[in-house]
Design a protein around this motif. Structure first.
Motif, mmCIF file in Angstrom:
data_model
loop_
_atom_site.group_PDB
_atom_site.id
_atom_site.type_symbol
_atom_site.label_atom_id
_atom_site.label_comp_id
_atom_site.label_asym_id
_atom_site.label_seq_id
_atom_site.Cartn_x
_atom_site.Cartn_y
_atom_site.Cartn_z
ATOM 1 N N ALA A 139 31.554 -20.186 -16.838
ATOM 2 C CA ALA A 139 30.393 -19.594 -17.507
ATOM 3 C C ALA A 139 30.306 -18.124 -17.141
ATOM 4 N N LEU A 140 30.188 -17.266 -18.159
ATOM 5 C CA LEU A 140 30.023 -15.830 -17.962
ATOM 6 C C LEU A 140 28.692 -15.419 -18.565
ATOM 7 N N TRP A 141 27.968 -14.547 -17.842
ATOM 8 C CA TRP A 141 26.615 -14.148 -18.222
ATOM 9 C C TRP A 141 26.495 -12.633 -18.222
ATOM 10 N N SER A 142 25.738 -12.092 -19.206
ATOM 11 C CA SER A 142 25.457 -10.655 -19.254
ATOM 12 C C SER A 142 24.267 -10.411 -20.176
ATOM 13 N N GLU A 143 23.858 -9.144 -20.262
ATOM 14 C CA GLU A 143 22.787 -8.792 -21.193
ATOM 15 C C GLU A 143 23.273 -8.974 -22.630
ATOM 16 N N ALA A 144 22.330 -9.117 -23.562
ATOM 17 C CA ALA A 144 22.657 -9.395 -24.965
ATOM 18 C C ALA A 144 23.583 -8.337 -25.553
ATOM 19 N N GLU A 145 23.410 -7.071 -25.173
ATOM 20 C CA GLU A 145 24.227 -6.010 -25.766
ATOM 21 C C GLU A 145 25.685 -6.061 -25.309
ATOM 22 N N ASN A 146 25.989 -6.868 -24.301
ATOM 23 C CA ASN A 146 27.364 -6.971 -23.793
ATOM 24 C C ASN A 146 28.049 -8.271 -24.170
ATOM 25 N N ILE A 147 27.371 -9.130 -24.907
ATOM 26 C CA ILE A 147 27.898 -10.468 -25.174
ATOM 27 C C ILE A 147 29.246 -10.421 -25.892
ATOM 28 N N ASP A 148 29.475 -9.394 -26.711
ATOM 29 C CA ASP A 148 30.739 -9.300 -27.445
ATOM 30 C C ASP A 148 31.930 -8.980 -26.545
ATOM 31 N N GLN A 149 31.689 -8.593 -25.306
ATOM 32 C CA GLN A 149 32.762 -8.275 -24.376
ATOM 33 C C GLN A 149 33.147 -9.469 -23.489
ATOM 34 N N LEU A 150 32.389 -10.546 -23.566
ATOM 35 C CA LEU A 150 32.618 -11.662 -22.664
ATOM 36 C C LEU A 150 33.850 -12.497 -23.014
ATOM 37 N N ASP A 151 34.275 -12.496 -24.272
ATOM 38 C CA ASP A 151 35.492 -13.237 -24.622
ATOM 39 C C ASP A 151 36.694 -12.683 -23.863
ATOM 40 N N TRP A 152 36.812 -11.362 -23.801
ATOM 41 C CA TRP A 152 37.899 -10.732 -23.053
ATOM 42 C C TRP A 152 37.799 -11.083 -21.574
ATOM 43 N N ALA A 153 36.593 -11.046 -21.034
ATOM 44 C CA ALA A 153 36.394 -11.382 -19.629
ATOM 45 C C ALA A 153 36.756 -12.842 -19.351
ATOM 46 N N MET A 154 36.420 -13.734 -20.270
ATOM 47 C CA MET A 154 36.743 -15.149 -20.093
ATOM 48 C C MET A 154 38.259 -15.352 -20.057
ATOM 49 N N GLN A 155 38.975 -14.707 -20.974
ATOM 50 C CA GLN A 155 40.428 -14.847 -20.976
ATOM 51 C C GLN A 155 41.029 -14.262 -19.707
ATOM 52 N N SER A 156 40.473 -13.154 -19.229
ATOM 53 C CA SER A 156 40.945 -12.550 -17.982
ATOM 54 C C SER A 156 40.737 -13.498 -16.807
ATOM 55 N N LEU A 157 39.595 -14.185 -16.770
ATOM 56 C CA LEU A 157 39.329 -15.156 -15.709
ATOM 57 C C LEU A 157 40.340 -16.293 -15.754
ATOM 58 N N LYS A 158 40.589 -16.843 -16.934
ATOM 59 C CA LYS A 158 41.554 -17.933 -17.065
ATOM 60 C C LYS A 158 42.949 -17.493 -16.625
ATOM 61 N N ASP A 159 43.341 -16.286 -17.040
ATOM 62 C CA ASP A 159 44.654 -15.762 -16.644
ATOM 63 C C ASP A 159 44.740 -15.602 -15.129
ATOM 64 N N ALA A 160 43.665 -15.118 -14.509
ATOM 65 C CA ALA A 160 43.648 -14.921 -13.055
ATOM 66 C C ALA A 160 43.704 -16.265 -12.309
ATOM 67 N N MET A 161 42.989 -17.264 -12.812
ATOM 68 C CA MET A 161 43.015 -18.579 -12.167
ATOM 69 C C MET A 161 44.410 -19.201 -12.259
ATOM 70 N N ALA A 162 45.060 -19.056 -13.413
ATOM 71 C CA ALA A 162 46.421 -19.578 -13.568
ATOM 72 C C ALA A 162 47.386 -18.827 -12.653
ATOM 73 N N TRP A 163 47.224 -17.512 -12.539
ATOM 74 C CA TRP A 163 48.076 -16.704 -11.667
ATOM 75 C C TRP A 163 47.916 -17.139 -10.215
ATOM 76 N N ASP A 164 46.678 -17.358 -9.783
ATOM 77 C CA ASP A 164 46.439 -17.829 -8.405
ATOM 78 C C ASP A 164 47.170 -19.144 -8.143
ATOM 79 N N GLU A 165 47.113 -20.046 -9.104
ATOM 80 C CA GLU A 165 47.786 -21.337 -8.923
ATOM 81 C C GLU A 165 49.295 -21.161 -8.827
ATOM 82 N N ARG A 166 49.866 -20.341 -9.734
ATOM 83 C CA ARG A 166 51.317 -20.124 -9.722
ATOM 84 C C ARG A 166 51.763 -19.373 -8.470
ATOM 85 N N THR A 167 51.018 -18.340 -8.090
ATOM 86 C CA THR A 167 51.434 -17.458 -7.004
ATOM 87 C C THR A 167 51.196 -18.069 -5.631
#
Length: 97
Positions: free
Chosen positions: A52-80
């Motif tokens: 779950a990612l949270w921000s002010e209403a004016e930033n909601i359109d940027q959260l998709d990128w942040a979500m993908q970045s989080l998923k990529d980072a979690m996968a990297w942690d597992e692999r590395t």
């Protein structure tokens, strides 16, 4: 999230339980008019983690990128490092300064 409620006056509350002891610097309390998005990440062992990612209403359109970045980072942690996230929920709050 262990419990939640909606008392009068348009407010709400949530109570979380973490089964693992953590130092206080890993705890945050956030209050405000936030919006969010949710997704899931499946760990290498097949366990589903709610993201779950949270921000002010004016930033909601940027959260998709942040979500993908989080998923990529979690996968990297597992692999590395061979370690998967050990809780069932992962929250991030990103607010304006």
């Amino acid at each position: 999230k262990a419990r939640r409620g909606n008392p009068p006056a348009g407010r709400h509350w949530a109570e979380f339980e973490d089964p693992f002891r953590k130092p206080s610097y890993l705890f945050a309390l956030v209050a405000g008019a936030l919006q969010g998005i949710e997704s899931t990440f499946v760990t290498s062992s097949g366990r589903s983690v709610r993201l779950a990612l949270w921000s002010e209403a004016e930033n909601i359109d940027q959260l998709d990128w942040a979500m993908q970045s989080l998923k990529d980072a979690m996968a990297w942690d597992e692999r590395t490092y061979g370690r998967e996230y050990d809780l069932d929920v992962y929250h991030i709050v990103a607010v304006n300064d």
